[in-house]
Design a protein around this motif. Structure first.
Motif, PDB file in Angstrom:
ATOM      1  N   ASP A   1       0.823  -1.097   0.027  1.00  0.00           N
ATOM      2  CA  ASP A   1      -0.126   0.210  -0.131  1.00  0.00           C
ATOM      3  C   ASP A   1       0.821   1.333  -0.006  1.00  0.00           C
ATOM      4  O   ASP A   1       1.200   1.802   1.043  1.00  0.00           O
ATOM      5  N   ILE A   2       1.084   1.669  -1.208  1.00  0.00           N
ATOM      6  CA  ILE A   2       2.209   2.875  -1.187  1.00  0.00           C
ATOM      7  C   ILE A   2       1.741   4.076  -0.503  1.00  0.00           C
ATOM      8  O   ILE A   2       2.595   5.068  -0.240  1.00  0.00           O
ATOM      9  N   GLN A   3       0.329   4.090  -0.093  1.00  0.00           N
ATOM     10  CA  GLN A   3       0.052   5.435   0.810  1.00  0.00           C
ATOM     11  C   GLN A   3       0.671   5.349   2.201  1.00  0.00           C
ATOM     12  O   GLN A   3       0.542   6.565   2.602  1.00  0.00           O
ATOM     13  N   GLN A   4       1.030   4.076   2.258  1.00  0.00           N
ATOM     14  CA  GLN A   4       1.640   4.095   3.670  1.00  0.00           C
ATOM     15  C   GLN A   4       3.052   4.923   3.864  1.00  0.00           C
ATOM     16  O   GLN A   4       3.510   5.349   4.936  1.00  0.00           O
ATOM     17  N   CYS A   5       3.571   5.480   2.708  1.00  0.00           N
ATOM     18  CA  CYS A   5       4.603   6.320   2.453  1.00  0.00           C
ATOM     19  C   CYS A   5       4.435   7.388   3.259  1.00  0.00           C
ATOM     20  O   CYS A   5       5.410   8.247   3.559  1.00  0.00           O
ATOM     21  N   TRP A   6       3.167   8.027   3.435  1.00  0.00           N
ATOM     22  CA  TRP A   6       2.648   9.416   3.673  1.00  0.00           C
ATOM     23  C   TRP A   6       2.127   9.185   4.904  1.00  0.00           C
ATOM     24  O   TRP A   6       1.804  10.366   5.631  1.00  0.00           O
ATOM     25  N   ARG A   7       1.377   8.194   5.146  1.00  0.00           N
ATOM     26  CA  ARG A   7       0.426   8.143   6.639  1.00  0.00           C
ATOM     27  C   ARG A   7       1.621   8.363   8.123  1.00  0.00           C
ATOM     28  O   ARG A   7       2.468   7.717   8.112  1.00  0.00           O
ATOM     29  N   GLY A   8       1.156   9.323   8.636  1.00  0.00           N
ATOM     30  CA  GLY A   8       1.899   9.706   9.744  1.00  0.00           C
ATOM     31  C   GLY A   8       3.233  10.281   9.437  1.00  0.00           C
ATOM     32  O   GLY A   8       4.100  10.565  10.587  1.00  0.00           O
ATOM     33  N   TYR A   9       3.412  10.515   8.318  1.00  0.00           N
ATOM     34  CA  TYR A   9       4.801  11.377   8.076  1.00  0.00           C
ATOM     35  C   TYR A   9       4.866  12.805   8.595  1.00  0.00           C
ATOM     36  O   TYR A   9       3.902  13.636   8.808  1.00  0.00           O
ATOM     37  N   PRO A  10       6.092  13.003   9.246  1.00  0.00           N
ATOM     38  CA  PRO A  10       7.349  12.677   9.092  1.00  0.00           C
ATOM     39  C   PRO A  10       7.709  11.573  10.539  1.00  0.00           C
ATOM     40  O   PRO A  10       8.723  11.409  10.619  1.00  0.00           O
ATOM     41  N   TYR A  11       6.762  11.564  11.161  1.00  0.00           N
ATOM     42  CA  TYR A  11       6.888  10.607  12.315  1.00  0.00           C
ATOM     43  C   TYR A  11       6.981   9.197  12.013  1.00  0.00           C
ATOM     44  O   TYR A  11       6.041   8.196  12.461  1.00  0.00           O
ATOM     45  N   GLN A  12       7.614   8.509  11.053  1.00  0.00           N
ATOM     46  CA  GLN A  12       7.903   7.405  10.852  1.00  0.00           C
ATOM     47  C   GLN A  12       9.429   6.921  11.260  1.00  0.00           C
ATOM     48  O   GLN A  12      10.446   7.207  10.626  1.00  0.00           O
ATOM     49  N   PRO A  13       9.375   5.873  12.121  1.00  0.00           N
ATOM     50  CA  PRO A  13      10.674   5.271  12.838  1.00  0.00           C
ATOM     51  C   PRO A  13      11.589   4.743  11.739  1.00  0.00           C
ATOM     52  O   PRO A  13      11.163   4.162  10.752  1.00  0.00           O
ATOM     53  N   LEU A  14      13.017   4.733  12.105  1.00  0.00           N
ATOM     54  CA  LEU A  14      13.806   4.141  11.111  1.00  0.00           C
ATOM     55  C   LEU A  14      14.129   2.818  11.762  1.00  0.00           C
ATOM     56  O   LEU A  14      14.673   2.670  12.823  1.00  0.00           O
ATOM     57  N   THR A  15      14.129   1.644  10.807  1.00  0.00           N
ATOM     58  CA  THR A  15      14.503   0.506  11.378  1.00  0.00           C
ATOM     59  C   THR A  15      15.892   0.025  10.941  1.00  0.00           C
ATOM     60  O   THR A  15      16.559   0.723   9.959  1.00  0.00           O
ATOM     61  N   SER A  16      16.625  -0.978  11.493  1.00  0.00           N
ATOM     62  CA  SER A  16      17.786  -1.472  11.154  1.00  0.00           C
ATOM     63  C   SER A  16      18.047  -1.731   9.690  1.00  0.00           C
ATOM     64  O   SER A  16      19.115  -1.452   9.039  1.00  0.00           O
ATOM     65  N   GLY A  17      17.012  -2.358   9.143  1.00  0.00           N
ATOM     66  CA  GLY A  17      17.057  -2.812   7.813  1.00  0.00           C
ATOM     67  C   GLY A  17      16.992  -2.015   6.686  1.00  0.00           C
ATOM     68  O   GLY A  17      17.768  -1.827   5.840  1.00  0.00           O
ATOM     69  N   LEU A  18      16.184  -0.769   6.996  1.00  0.00           N
ATOM     70  CA  LEU A  18      16.070   0.304   6.150  1.00  0.00           C
ATOM     71  C   LEU A  18      17.310   1.131   6.263  1.00  0.00           C
ATOM     72  O   LEU A  18      17.687   1.737   5.438  1.00  0.00           O
ATOM     73  N   TYR A  19      18.077   1.355   7.356  1.00  0.00           N
ATOM     74  CA  TYR A  19      19.154   1.992   7.500  1.00  0.00           C
ATOM     75  C   TYR A  19      20.257   1.393   7.049  1.00  0.00           C
ATOM     76  O   TYR A  19      20.990   2.334   6.066  1.00  0.00           O
ATOM     77  N   TYR A  20      20.398   0.094   7.018  1.00  0.00           N
ATOM     78  CA  TYR A  20      21.643  -0.383   6.047  1.00  0.00           C
ATOM     79  C   TYR A  20      21.480  -0.359   4.717  1.00  0.00           C
ATOM     80  O   TYR A  20      22.315  -0.309   3.883  1.00  0.00           O
ATOM     81  N   TYR A  21      19.878  -0.566   4.289  1.00  0.00           N
ATOM     82  CA  TYR A  21      19.873  -0.520   2.679  1.00  0.00           C
ATOM     83  C   TYR A  21      20.084   1.006   2.308  1.00  0.00           C
ATOM     84  O   TYR A  21      20.684   1.063   1.210  1.00  0.00           O
ATOM     85  N   TYR A  22      19.548   1.957   3.119  1.00  0.00           N
ATOM     86  CA  TYR A  22      20.094   3.303   2.451  1.00  0.00           C
ATOM     87  C   TYR A  22      21.555   3.538   2.332  1.00  0.00           C
ATOM     88  O   TYR A  22      22.168   4.020   1.289  1.00  0.00           O
ATOM     89  N   ILE A  23      22.087   3.302   3.369  1.00  0.00           N
ATOM     90  CA  ILE A  23      23.708   3.530   3.525  1.00  0.00           C
ATOM     91  C   ILE A  23      24.404   2.614   2.537  1.00  0.00           C
ATOM     92  O   ILE A  23      25.371   3.405   1.947  1.00  0.00           O
ATOM     93  N   MET A  24      24.019   1.523   2.315  1.00  0.00           N
ATOM     94  CA  MET A  24      24.873   0.685   1.450  1.00  0.00           C
ATOM     95  C   MET A  24      24.608   1.395  -0.153  1.00  0.00           C
ATOM     96  O   MET A  24      25.379   1.379  -1.091  1.00  0.00           O
ATOM     97  N   GLU A  25      23.363   1.740  -0.484  1.00  0.00           N
ATOM     98  CA  GLU A  25      23.117   2.366  -1.970  1.00  0.00           C
ATOM     99  C   GLU A  25      23.910   3.643  -1.893  1.00  0.00           C
ATOM    100  O   GLU A  25      24.415   3.939  -2.957  1.00  0.00           O
ATOM    101  N   LEU A  26      23.863   4.543  -0.868  1.00  0.00           N
ATOM    102  CA  LEU A  26      24.252   5.700  -1.035  1.00  0.00           C
ATOM    103  C   LEU A  26      25.836   5.499  -1.019  1.00  0.00           C
ATOM    104  O   LEU A  26      26.638   6.328  -2.092  1.00  0.00           O
ATOM    105  N   ALA A  27      26.431   4.598  -0.362  1.00  0.00           N
ATOM    106  CA  ALA A  27      28.150   4.528  -0.388  1.00  0.00           C
ATOM    107  C   ALA A  27      28.378   3.838  -1.745  1.00  0.00           C
ATOM    108  O   ALA A  27      29.402   4.168  -2.345  1.00  0.00           O
TER     109      ALA A  27
END
Length: 441
Positions: A230-256
């Protein structure tokens, strides 16, 4: 001595006890003649001591400069720019879950990771990719070197790499060489600057391995994420959407990884689309960085996974092409073309851009960094259009000539989609076409 006071030894004279020190009080100053300024560390200490006794004007200038820098820093991290209305950085200081909320300082961890990725790449290309290339029959040798000749070398470097008939005749008379021999020399000299197939194979194998690995990780991560379904979940509760460890590693690896590509691009094989790929890497890094800082990471993971879906297929087709497995190259090319059509011209504009422009407008409303984020997405779309133009132009020439003649590597990683579609509107003589004729180099 009455009203006189003796100076210490070496004072060089006497002064009255009632006299004040210094000429500003009318006193006389006596002593040894001034010598040369002290040298080295003593001179530096003296200058520091004098600077501390300077009037307050210099410190006022330093204070003003510090204030200007403070204003600039505050403008760069303005809450009104990065965050929606009625949201402050203090609101995102809470622990949340997992890694809390995304913070700008997390981005700096990508640089040591990028250095690590580049080091792993060097080891991978030497100890894994090179043996694989030799195993499939790619020779560990460069092109045939040209015969050393100072005159021809000067013409090649300073004047032209493709001499015309008039210049060839002049060089033939000057060197007493046959014109055909001079043409062969220039051809060998041009090929001498081209990277060997072994180098291109190792580079593509590294990218194939990373793209495939990060794509598999992204699919595994997104499969259990609610915004994947459900792609609308990207905006529900924004910006109070906590960061998980899996999401953090995914982002840092792509950026690096993209930072490593940004720096290694200057030492990799030189491409004719260097400027376009440089802009692409800048837009990608900017997109990942800005989406992380303002916590648009959920839609960011969808964008990254979507782009990785076709990248590893193209690199696989290039590997098969270098190894001269033409049938495998054709098959991988067809699969890549189908995936590219679905993801880049279907899902990306109608699913991703639709939610970032329209659904987010309705749910959270626009604000300055929202415009910047969507502007970066549009830059990627503009680059797709530029690449499509190059592809259509090459495909049109191929349909006229009956074959493709690539001047180097003019097509970037995202290639051949419009060639595939254009072939139906401009059929080749005989009404048939082959995927191998449009394969990437």
């Amino acid at each position: 001595m009455g009203g006189e006071e003796a100076l210490p030894h070496g004072g060089g004279g006497l002064r009255l006890a009632g006299d004040e020190k210094g000429p500003e009080r009318g006193g006389c100053q006596s002593g040894p003649a001034p010598g040369p300024p002290p040298r080295g560390f003593r001179w530096l200490k003296l200058q520091l001591r004098l600077w501390r006794r300077r009037p307050r004007g210099g410190r006022k200038m330093a204070t003003a400069a510090a204030g200007a820098l403070g204003l600039l820093w505050g403008w760069l991290w303005s809450e009104r720019f990065w965050l929606p209305q009625n949201v402050s950085w203090a609101d995102l200081e809470g622990p949340g879950d997992g890694y809390g909320y995304p913070r700008a300082r997390h981005i700096f961890s990508a640089f040591p990771v990028a250095a690590g990725i580049f080091s792993v790449r060097l080891l991978f290309e030497r100890f894994i990719a090179k043996p694989c290339a030799l195993h499939v029959g790619i020779q560990d040798s460069g092109p045939y070197p040209a015969q050393p000749n100072a005159i021809l070398e000067k013409v090649f470097i300073s004047i032209t790499k493709y001499p015309d008939e008039k210049r060839l005749e002049g060089l033939s008379k000057q060197l007493d060489w046959d014109v055909r021999k001079i043409q062969c020399w220039f051809r060998h000299r041009r090929n001498q600057d081209k990277p060997p197939t072994l180098t291109k194979f190792c580079e593509s194998m590294w990218r194939f391995t990373f793209y495939l690995s990060i794509f598999c990780y992204g699919i595994k991560f997104l499969w259990s994420s609610p915004w994947f379904w459900d792609i609308q979940q990207c905006w529900r509760g924004y910006p109070y959407q906590p960061l998980t460890s899996g999401l953090y590693y995914y982002y840092i690896m792509e950026l690096a990884f993209y930072w490593s590509l940004m720096f290694s691009q200057f030492i990799d094989i030189k491409r004719k689309d260097f400027l376009i790929m440089f802009v692409h890497h800048l837009a990608t890094i900017g997109l990942i960085t800005f989406s992380y800082i303002n916590n648009m990471v959920r839609v960011g993971t969808l964008i990254m996974c979507l782009h990785d879906a076709s990248d590893f297929l193209l690199e696989a087709a290039k590997l098969a092409n270098y190894a001269k497995y033409q049938r495998l190259c054709d098959t991988l090319f067809v699969i890549f073309s189908a995936v590219f059509v679905v993801t880049r011209l279907g899902i990306y504009p109608f699913w991703i851009l639709n939610t970032t422009f329209f659904e987010s407008w309705e749910m959270i409303g626009p604000y300055p960094s929202w415009w910047l984020f969507n502007g970066l997405l549009l830059i990627l779309q503009v680059l797709h259009i530029i690449w499509s133009y190059l592809i259509v132009r090459i495909a049109f020439k191929a349909l006229i000539r009956g074959k493709v003649t690539y001047p180097g590597r003019i097509i970037p990683r995202l290639c051949t989609l419009h060639s595939f579609l254009t072939s139906f509107f401009f059929p080749m003589p005989g009404g048939s076409w082959t995927v191998s004729s449009l394969a990437c180099v």
